[in-house]
Design a protein around this motif. Structure first.
Motif, PDB file in Angstrom:
ATOM      1  N   GLU A  19      23.090  15.973   7.318  1.00 36.33           N
ATOM      2  CA  GLU A  19      22.616  16.156   8.688  1.00 36.33           C
ATOM      3  C   GLU A  19      23.769  16.004   9.681  1.00 36.33           C
ATOM      4  OE1 GLU A  19      19.465  14.338  11.923  1.00 36.33           O
ATOM      5  OE2 GLU A  19      19.244  13.809   9.823  1.00 36.33           O
ATOM      6  N   ASP A  33      18.332  13.096  18.071  1.00 36.09           N
ATOM      7  CA  ASP A  33      17.364  14.082  17.596  1.00 36.09           C
ATOM      8  C   ASP A  33      16.285  14.381  18.631  1.00 36.09           C
ATOM      9  OD1 ASP A  33      18.681  14.363  15.204  1.00 36.09           O
ATOM     10  OD2 ASP A  33      17.406  12.935  14.137  1.00 36.09           O
ATOM     11  N   ALA A  45      18.197  21.788  10.745  1.00 36.02           N
ATOM     12  CA  ALA A  45      17.418  21.710   9.507  1.00 36.02           C
ATOM     13  C   ALA A  45      17.813  22.813   8.529  1.00 36.02           C
ATOM     14  CB  ALA A  45      15.928  21.779   9.812  1.00 36.02           C
ATOM     15  N   VAL A  48      21.220  21.939   7.096  1.00 40.54           N
ATOM     16  CA  VAL A  48      21.069  20.836   6.144  1.00 40.54           C
ATOM     17  C   VAL A  48      20.500  21.364   4.843  1.00 40.54           C
ATOM     18  CG1 VAL A  48      19.779  18.726   5.639  1.00 40.54           C
ATOM     19  CG2 VAL A  48      20.893  18.993   7.850  1.00 40.54           C
TER      20      VAL A  48
END
Length: 112
Positions: A19, A33, A45, A48
């Protein structure tokens, strides 16, 4: 999300590192976040997911039509993706790119 090596030693998990690397790649390092807009959260996301352990073998630097090729402490260039070298961390790739590439380079997860 954190994992503990032992009671006193907090170490980031692979997911935390992935992340953080994704946020670095998207220039979102340091942004909490909860302050990310949905599109940025989705981009983090997705990156990641691309770079989860077992899939990401490091980071590749692309400069135009060429790729950096680290070897033996030195850095060269290759035009072939299959010959491109991977850097162990995003920060290492960024440092090498800043030293050896023109502005506009790309740092990509190596999923070969």
């Amino acid at each position: 999300m954190r994992s503990y090596k032992d009671d006193d030693d907090l170490v980031p998990s692979d997911a935390d590192r992935a992340e953080q690397d994704a946020k670095n790649a998207l220039n979102l390092d340091g942004v909490p976040d909860e302050e990310l807009i949905p599109e940025a959260r989705e981009a983090v996301a997705a990156l990641v997911k691309q770079s989860t352990p077992g899939q990401n073998r490091g980071w590749i630097v692309r400069d135009g039509d060429a790729y950096l090729c680290p070897a033996g402490g030195d850095v060269g260039f290759t035009n072939e993706l299959k010959e491109a070298g991977a850097f162990a961390s995003y920060e290492e790739a960024k440092s090498a790119a800043q030293d050896h590439c023109d502005p506009g380079y790309d740092i990509l997860p190596d999923t070969r």
